[in-house]
Design a protein around this motif. Structure first.
Motif, PDB file in Angstrom:
ATOM      1  N   ALA A   1       0.630  -1.142  -0.054  1.00  0.00           N
ATOM      2  CA  ALA A   1      -0.216   0.068  -0.102  1.00  0.00           C
ATOM      3  C   ALA A   1       1.239   1.410   0.697  1.00  0.00           C
ATOM      4  O   ALA A   1       0.375   2.285  -0.422  1.00  0.00           O
ATOM      5  N   VAL A   2       1.857   1.459   0.584  1.00  0.00           N
ATOM      6  CA  VAL A   2       2.702   2.327   0.963  1.00  0.00           C
ATOM      7  C   VAL A   2       4.721   2.790   0.893  1.00  0.00           C
ATOM      8  O   VAL A   2       4.977   1.280   1.016  1.00  0.00           O
ATOM      9  N   LEU A   3       5.448   2.927  -0.109  1.00  0.00           N
ATOM     10  CA  LEU A   3       6.856   2.947   0.193  1.00  0.00           C
ATOM     11  C   LEU A   3       7.223   4.521   0.471  1.00  0.00           C
ATOM     12  O   LEU A   3       6.334   5.201   0.556  1.00  0.00           O
ATOM     13  N   ASP A   4       7.549   4.158   1.749  1.00  0.00           N
ATOM     14  CA  ASP A   4       7.846   5.830   2.437  1.00  0.00           C
ATOM     15  C   ASP A   4       9.524   5.722   2.135  1.00  0.00           C
ATOM     16  O   ASP A   4      10.371   4.849   2.659  1.00  0.00           O
ATOM     17  N   ALA A   5      10.081   6.956   0.994  1.00  0.00           N
ATOM     18  CA  ALA A   5      10.835   6.689   0.783  1.00  0.00           C
ATOM     19  C   ALA A   5      11.582   7.808   1.683  1.00  0.00           C
ATOM     20  O   ALA A   5      13.424   8.321   1.370  1.00  0.00           O
ATOM     21  N   GLY A   6      11.413   8.299   2.407  1.00  0.00           N
ATOM     22  CA  GLY A   6      12.546   8.995   3.888  1.00  0.00           C
ATOM     23  C   GLY A   6      12.221  10.005   3.073  1.00  0.00           C
ATOM     24  O   GLY A   6      11.699  11.547   2.164  1.00  0.00           O
ATOM     25  N   GLY A   7      14.338  10.484   3.679  1.00  0.00           N
ATOM     26  CA  GLY A   7      14.156  12.383   3.636  1.00  0.00           C
ATOM     27  C   GLY A   7      15.551  12.188   3.373  1.00  0.00           C
ATOM     28  O   GLY A   7      16.313  11.133   2.526  1.00  0.00           O
ATOM     29  N   GLY A   8      16.073  12.825   3.821  1.00  0.00           N
ATOM     30  CA  GLY A   8      17.325  13.405   3.607  1.00  0.00           C
ATOM     31  C   GLY A   8      18.417  14.053   2.622  1.00  0.00           C
ATOM     32  O   GLY A   8      19.729  13.752   1.998  1.00  0.00           O
ATOM     33  N   TRP A   9      17.480  14.601   1.499  1.00  0.00           N
ATOM     34  CA  TRP A   9      18.018  15.219  -0.084  1.00  0.00           C
ATOM     35  C   TRP A   9      19.196  16.478   1.303  1.00  0.00           C
ATOM     36  O   TRP A   9      18.200  17.237   1.626  1.00  0.00           O
ATOM     37  N   GLY A  10      19.899  16.732   0.539  1.00  0.00           N
ATOM     38  CA  GLY A  10      21.289  17.412   0.647  1.00  0.00           C
ATOM     39  C   GLY A  10      20.451  19.178   0.263  1.00  0.00           C
ATOM     40  O   GLY A  10      19.778  19.423  -0.858  1.00  0.00           O
ATOM     41  N   LEU A  11      20.970  20.020   0.398  1.00  0.00           N
ATOM     42  CA  LEU A  11      20.432  21.172  -0.315  1.00  0.00           C
ATOM     43  C   LEU A  11      20.498  21.714  -0.821  1.00  0.00           C
ATOM     44  O   LEU A  11      19.619  22.461  -2.575  1.00  0.00           O
ATOM     45  N   GLY A  12      22.234  20.873  -1.728  1.00  0.00           N
ATOM     46  CA  GLY A  12      21.397  21.545  -3.631  1.00  0.00           C
ATOM     47  C   GLY A  12      21.807  20.177  -4.191  1.00  0.00           C
ATOM     48  O   GLY A  12      21.765  19.770  -5.780  1.00  0.00           O
ATOM     49  N   ALA A  13      20.482  19.211  -3.201  1.00  0.00           N
ATOM     50  CA  ALA A  13      20.224  17.838  -4.292  1.00  0.00           C
ATOM     51  C   ALA A  13      18.993  18.247  -5.236  1.00  0.00           C
ATOM     52  O   ALA A  13      18.422  19.278  -5.684  1.00  0.00           O
ATOM     53  N   ASP A  14      19.710  17.258  -6.624  1.00  0.00           N
ATOM     54  CA  ASP A  14      18.942  17.548  -7.448  1.00  0.00           C
ATOM     55  C   ASP A  14      17.080  16.523  -7.251  1.00  0.00           C
ATOM     56  O   ASP A  14      17.016  15.623  -7.436  1.00  0.00           O
ATOM     57  N   LEU A  15      16.306  17.188  -6.275  1.00  0.00           N
ATOM     58  CA  LEU A  15      15.207  16.820  -6.098  1.00  0.00           C
ATOM     59  C   LEU A  15      14.243  16.639  -7.513  1.00  0.00           C
ATOM     60  O   LEU A  15      13.921  15.634  -6.496  1.00  0.00           O
ATOM     61  N   PRO A  16      14.187  16.783  -8.286  1.00  0.00           N
ATOM     62  CA  PRO A  16      13.234  15.752  -9.489  1.00  0.00           C
ATOM     63  C   PRO A  16      13.783  14.880  -9.904  1.00  0.00           C
ATOM     64  O   PRO A  16      13.031  13.523 -10.007  1.00  0.00           O
ATOM     65  N   GLY A  17      15.064  15.069 -10.027  1.00  0.00           N
ATOM     66  CA  GLY A  17      15.496  13.225 -10.180  1.00  0.00           C
ATOM     67  C   GLY A  17      15.449  12.270  -9.180  1.00  0.00           C
ATOM     68  O   GLY A  17      15.085  10.870  -9.849  1.00  0.00           O
ATOM     69  N   ILE A  18      15.372  12.893  -7.923  1.00  0.00           N
ATOM     70  CA  ILE A  18      15.717  11.597  -6.741  1.00  0.00           C
ATOM     71  C   ILE A  18      13.395  11.794  -6.473  1.00  0.00           C
ATOM     72  O   ILE A  18      13.369  10.194  -6.268  1.00  0.00           O
ATOM     73  N   ALA A  19      12.818  12.742  -6.669  1.00  0.00           N
ATOM     74  CA  ALA A  19      11.726  12.456  -6.690  1.00  0.00           C
ATOM     75  C   ALA A  19      11.052  11.409  -8.062  1.00  0.00           C
ATOM     76  O   ALA A  19      10.566  10.592  -7.680  1.00  0.00           O
ATOM     77  N   ARG A  20      11.687  10.768  -8.624  1.00  0.00           N
ATOM     78  CA  ARG A  20      11.952  10.346 -10.016  1.00  0.00           C
ATOM     79  C   ARG A  20      12.010   9.012  -9.818  1.00  0.00           C
ATOM     80  O   ARG A  20      10.255   8.525 -10.151  1.00  0.00           O
ATOM     81  N   GLU A  21      13.055   8.646  -9.365  1.00  0.00           N
ATOM     82  CA  GLU A  21      13.527   7.528  -8.818  1.00  0.00           C
ATOM     83  C   GLU A  21      12.510   6.691  -7.200  1.00  0.00           C
ATOM     84  O   GLU A  21      12.242   5.308  -7.853  1.00  0.00           O
ATOM     85  N   ALA A  22      12.176   7.440  -6.636  1.00  0.00           N
ATOM     86  CA  ALA A  22      10.884   7.165  -5.600  1.00  0.00           C
ATOM     87  C   ALA A  22       9.786   7.071  -6.155  1.00  0.00           C
ATOM     88  O   ALA A  22       9.176   6.148  -5.529  1.00  0.00           O
ATOM     89  N   ARG A  23       9.483   7.705  -7.627  1.00  0.00           N
ATOM     90  CA  ARG A  23       7.997   7.278  -7.690  1.00  0.00           C
ATOM     91  C   ARG A  23       8.233   5.768  -8.287  1.00  0.00           C
ATOM     92  O   ARG A  23       7.217   5.535  -8.085  1.00  0.00           O
ATOM     93  N   LYS A  24       8.892   5.747  -9.345  1.00  0.00           N
ATOM     94  CA  LYS A  24       8.848   4.559 -10.323  1.00  0.00           C
ATOM     95  C   LYS A  24       9.402   3.606  -9.144  1.00  0.00           C
ATOM     96  O   LYS A  24       8.268   1.939  -9.233  1.00  0.00           O
ATOM     97  N   ALA A  25      10.089   3.624  -8.089  1.00  0.00           N
ATOM     98  CA  ALA A  25      10.016   2.383  -6.307  1.00  0.00           C
ATOM     99  C   ALA A  25       8.861   2.404  -6.543  1.00  0.00           C
ATOM    100  O   ALA A  25       8.576   0.685  -6.045  1.00  0.00           O
TER     101      ALA A  25
END
Ligand SMILES: Cc1ncc(COP(=O)(O)O)c(C=O)c1O
Length: 380
Positions: A206-230
């Motif tokens: 039902a749920v995947l919790d991908a946590g946090g941990g993103w540094g300030l300069g991190a590529d948020l859209p890129g991380i989000a795409r991968e999390a969504r795929k998972a």
């Protein structure tokens, strides 16, 4: 950062050391998270900054809370969060945390198999998985490595999900949080890939919790795409738990120069140090330092900005090109909204600093400076 004149006004009104926050920066960060992660549920990891005013602001915008202690759960409850707006994390939860979580209908993040037996009846739970990777951050900030105490192994995860079901709990799915201040999106990609490989052993979730941990300069859209795929691999709803990313840029620590000293090195002594901002000492963190005065600089002269504590490690920043600092000058330490005030301590019976919020119109005191009496009240 807010204009120097506004920061000066706050320091004059409330004194220093002073944590200041810019509400517009907080909203902008939340906007970037929502733009990148779409309809994912956002649980703010309040360990980054648990100030009630900030929590109320986020709660009003539909953000839930990731809590790791009874105190944090109590803060969530105090600002009105309940049920699906609270998750409870932690490797060694107390009886009080289970009780409060049960009463509020929170979701528990199970960190080891033995915890299944400790959960309140019919609990909603996720299983935290440690993907056992080399994470590109400070050792103390890596939680997804084999050396870290967090989570169950990839091999154990399907079994713990099944144990939850067998015990009559609601096994919502999986959770992964690999560390903090991570800038390399590859670390997240690698972690999610390891989780995805569990799909044949877990079935849909039902749920995947991908946590946090993103540094300030991190590529948020890129991380989000991968999390969504998972999440899609499991047919799961996506949850995230950002702390630093939401609040770091909104915060600036203001500190006044107490004096200077030249001993082979140049020291600029200020009224904030390790007790107000421990990140430089604890993690080697580098915070931007801005002098809020206008004076010609000495040629090539640099300064170590040092706090007032009787500890050699009490240095906020080394080799700063400050222009002839003078007693009373104001220094702004940036990117201090996360793990700044929340990690400040009463060591040396130093009062924790006041906190003020700029809401676009006016300054608002959102935490008064502690008094020495506050600090010894529990001992009387
Ligand atoms: C389980 C969990 N989720 C989220 C966070 C937030 O991390 P960050 O502030 O780096 O986003 C932490 C921080 O340690 C954490 O332990």
């Amino acid at each position: 950062m807010l204009p120097a004149s506004l920061l000066q006004a706050a320091a004059d009104t409330y004194g220093t050391p002073l944590y200041t926050y810019d509400l517009a920066e907080l909203d902008a960060a939340l906007g970037r998270v929502r733009a990148a992660f779409g309809d994912a549920r956002v649980y703010y990891a309040m360990k980054a900054n648990p100030n009630l005013t900030l929590l109320r602001h986020l709660h009003a915008r539909g953000v839930g809370f990731d809590c790791v202690s009874l105190g944090e759960v109590s803060r969530a409850e105090h600002v009105g969060a309940r049920g699906e707006h609270i998750v409870i994390n932690g490797p060694a939860k107390s009886a009080g945390e289970y009780e409060a979580g049960a009463r509020l209908g929170a979701t528990f993040i199970v960190d080891r198999e033995e915890e299944v037996a400790l959960l309140p009846a019919g609990a909603r739970a996720l299983v935290r998985v440690n993907p056992a990777l080399d994470i590109s951050t400070h050792d103390h900030l890596a939680t997804g490595s084999t050396a870290s105490k967090f989570g169950v192994t990839l091999e154990q995860a399907p079994r713990v999900l099944q144990a939850l079901r067998d015990a009559g709990h609601v096994a919502l799915g999986l959770h992964v949080h690999i560390g903090s201040a991570i800038r390399d999106a590859q670390d997240f990609t690698a972690a999610y890939a390891r989780l995805e490989a569990l799909r044949p052993h877990t079935g849909p979730l039902a749920v995947l919790d991908a946590g946090g941990g993103w540094g300030l300069g991190a590529d948020l859209p890129g991380i989000a795409r991968e999390a969504r795929k998972a999440a899609d691999v499991f047919g799961a709803e996506l949850w995230v738990e950002p702390g630093r990313y939401l609040v770091a840029l909104s915060g600036t620590l203001l500190t006044r120069v107490i004096g200077t000293k030249r001993t082979g090195r140049n020291f600029c002594l200020v009224d904030a140090g390790m007790t107000e901002l421990i990140r430089p000492m604890m993690y080697g963190a580098e915070h931007p330092v801005t002098a809020l005065w206008d004076r010609p600089a000495g040629e090539g002269e640099t300064w170590d900005v040092a706090g007032p504590a009787c500890e050699s490690g009490d240095i906020l920043a080394r080799n700063q090109p400050l222009a002839d600092p003078q007693r009373g000058d104001l220094i702004a330490v940036g990117e201090a909204g996360a793990y700044g005030a929340s990690m400040s301590s009463p060591y040396l019976t130093r009062s924790r600093p006041a906190e003020a919020l700029w809401d676009g119109q006016a300054w608002q005191l959102i935490r008064r400076r502690e008094t020495p009496q506050d600090l010894w009240a529990a001992e009387e």
